[in-house]
Design a protein around this motif. Structure first.
Motif, short mmCIF file in Angstrom:
data_model
loop_
_atom_site.label_atom_id
_atom_site.label_comp_id
_atom_site.label_asym_id
_atom_site.label_seq_id
_atom_site.Cartn_x
_atom_site.Cartn_y
_atom_site.Cartn_z
N SER A 167 -1.37 -31.05 -46.87
CA SER A 167 -1.83 -29.96 -47.72
C SER A 167 -0.85 -29.74 -48.87
N ALA A 168 -0.27 -28.54 -49.00
CA ALA A 168 0.73 -28.34 -50.05
C ALA A 168 1.87 -29.33 -49.92
N GLY A 169 2.25 -29.63 -48.68
CA GLY A 169 3.31 -30.62 -48.46
C GLY A 169 2.92 -32.01 -48.94
N MET A 197 -2.75 -31.23 -51.58
CA MET A 197 -3.11 -30.21 -52.57
C MET A 197 -2.50 -30.64 -53.91
N ILE A 198 -3.31 -31.21 -54.80
CA ILE A 198 -2.73 -31.88 -55.97
C ILE A 198 -3.32 -31.47 -57.32
N ASP A 199 -4.33 -30.60 -57.34
CA ASP A 199 -4.96 -30.27 -58.63
C ASP A 199 -5.15 -28.76 -58.77
N ASP A 200 -4.40 -28.18 -59.72
CA ASP A 200 -4.43 -26.73 -59.93
C ASP A 200 -5.71 -26.25 -60.61
N ARG A 201 -6.51 -27.17 -61.17
CA ARG A 201 -7.67 -26.73 -61.95
C ARG A 201 -8.78 -26.13 -61.09
N ASN A 202 -8.86 -26.54 -59.83
CA ASN A 202 -9.74 -25.86 -58.87
C ASN A 202 -11.18 -25.80 -59.35
N ASP A 203 -11.62 -26.84 -60.07
CA ASP A 203 -12.96 -26.80 -60.67
C ASP A 203 -13.83 -27.99 -60.26
N LEU A 228 2.20 -20.36 -57.62
CA LEU A 228 3.13 -21.41 -58.02
C LEU A 228 3.30 -21.47 -59.54
N LEU A 229 2.20 -21.32 -60.27
CA LEU A 229 2.21 -21.62 -61.71
C LEU A 229 2.02 -20.40 -62.61
N GLY A 230 1.64 -19.26 -62.05
CA GLY A 230 1.40 -18.09 -62.87
C GLY A 230 0.24 -18.30 -63.83
N ASP A 231 0.38 -17.77 -65.04
CA ASP A 231 -0.70 -17.86 -66.02
C ASP A 231 -0.97 -19.28 -66.51
N ALA A 232 -0.06 -20.19 -66.24
CA ALA A 232 -0.25 -21.58 -66.67
C ALA A 232 -1.30 -22.30 -65.84
N ASP A 237 -0.90 -27.30 -69.97
CA ASP A 237 0.51 -27.69 -69.95
C ASP A 237 1.12 -27.74 -68.56
N VAL A 238 0.32 -27.97 -67.54
CA VAL A 238 0.84 -28.01 -66.17
C VAL A 238 1.52 -29.34 -65.89
N SER A 239 2.69 -29.28 -65.30
CA SER A 239 3.47 -30.48 -65.01
C SER A 239 2.83 -31.31 -63.89
N PRO A 240 2.85 -32.63 -64.02
CA PRO A 240 2.36 -33.48 -62.92
C PRO A 240 3.23 -33.41 -61.68
N TYR A 241 4.47 -32.94 -61.82
CA TYR A 241 5.32 -32.78 -60.64
C TYR A 241 4.89 -31.57 -59.82
N ALA A 242 4.20 -30.62 -60.45
CA ALA A 242 3.62 -29.49 -59.74
C ALA A 242 2.23 -29.85 -59.21
N ALA A 243 1.43 -30.48 -60.05
CA ALA A 243 0.05 -30.85 -59.71
C ALA A 243 -0.12 -32.34 -60.02
N PRO A 244 0.15 -33.22 -59.06
CA PRO A 244 0.15 -34.65 -59.33
C PRO A 244 -1.15 -35.21 -59.91
#
Length: 322
Positions: A167-169, A197-203, A228-232, A237-244
């Motif tokens: 998951s997040a791990g 869990m790799i994509d912040d776009r959730n769409d 994790l990312l706040g308003d970003a 501009d989301v980093s791939p290290y946060a959301a691969p």
């Protein structure tokens, strides 16, 4: 008009387990639920004596030097090993907001250790929202560096270091692999990405399709990524290290195992990531579990699909390690 996707059926055995756990399960439908979920997860932590009672495993606790202070970790190794063993850096799940390095994962890691002659380092990285990106992935990368630097002390083989998580791990494991490549850090032997869990776009269609399921659905996913990312979150501009899933270059990464259920939010992002890994020349293995929801193997460990998934991960590790 927007396309509507019908929900997918859940495997009958898993559906029964889901119904039994419904009353005690806390759904993350608002950020205010995070403290209660943390308390529930901590109540399910296991005593390390459960791992060592039969004498087959040597287990210790350490504090890893991290960017912002000590990072707690549990280290395990087969007690009878006489040579250096491969090591799996393991990153627990929890939606980027929960701690849990002493959870049921340790029982699975013990199985890996005894079946494969494998060591492990299970890491309690910092979590959001108190510690937003890049804190969690930087802790994980620091733990990777520490594992390699201290390998001789623990009998680990630095030529066979893997990173993995659920998951997040799993997302953090993928992010750590990207960091190791880009910073020319420790060379990884493989990455074990369990419904990551790799994509912040959730769409994605699967995020819409399984909305309202109550098991890390679209609402929970938005809360976790926003922590994790706040308003970003969801922006350009989301980093791939946060959301691969945001990474545009997946070449040069270690061999990967990925799995995901058909009836879960992360399905489409995992399928896409696996496809792009293959297109980038990364040897990859993908499993799509029919009727499985997120975290199915934790909520119903004795279900047929859960056992099959566990065996598939073990087989991949065995092949990779030879």
């Amino acid at each position: 008009m927007a396309v509507r996707y019908p929900p997918l059926p859940i495997d009958p055995e898993l559906a029964a387990a889901l119904e039994l756990s419904r009353e005690e399960r806390i759904a993350l439908d608002s950020p205010e639920k995070i403290p209660a979920m943390r308390a529930s997860m901590m109540a399910r932590q296991i005593e390390l004596s459960v791992l060592t009672a039969d004498g087959a495993l040597t287990v210790s606790e350490v504090d890893i030097e991290g960017p912002r202070g000590p990072i707690p970790a549990v280290i395990g190794r087969p007690a009878g090993a006489t040579t250096d063993v491969p090591v799996l850096l393991w990153l627990h799940g929890g939606g980027m907001v929960l701690h849990g390095h002493k959870g049921r994962d340790l029982v699975v890691l013990k199985e890996y250790a005894l079946e494969l002659g494998l060591g492990f380092v299970a890491v309690d990285y910092r979590v959001a929202p108190e510690n937003p990106h890049p804190a969690p992935v930087e802790d994980c990368y620091a733990a990777l560096q520490w594992t390699v630097a201290h390998a001789a002390e623990h009998g680990f083989d630095t030529s066979r270091v893997l990173v993995g998580g659920a998951s997040a791990g799993g997302g953090l494991a993928a992010g750590t692999a990207l960091l190791a490549r880009d910073r020319k850090g420790p060379e990884l032997f493989g990455q074990l990405l369990v419904y990551p869990m790799i994509d912040d776009r959730n769409d994605s269609p699967s995020a819409e399709q399984m909305a309202g399921l109550g098991v890390w659905d679209r609402a929970a996913n938005e809360i976790g990524w926003t922590a994790l990312l706040g308003d970003a979150r969801g922006g350009p501009d989301v980093s791939p290290y946060a959301a691969p899933a945001r990474a545009t270059d997946l070449s040069g990464l270690p061999p990967a195992f990925l799995d995901v259920g058909t009836a879960e939010t992360f399905r489409d992002e995992v399928l896409d990531y696996a496809t792009r890994l293959c297109r980038s020349g990364v040897q990859s293995e993908l499993h799509l579990w029919p009727g499985a929801y997120h975290g199915f193997d934790h909520s119903a460990p004795q279900a047929g699909l859960s056992l099959e998934a566990g065996e598939a991960r073990l087989r991949w590790l065995r092949r990779l390690l030879g």
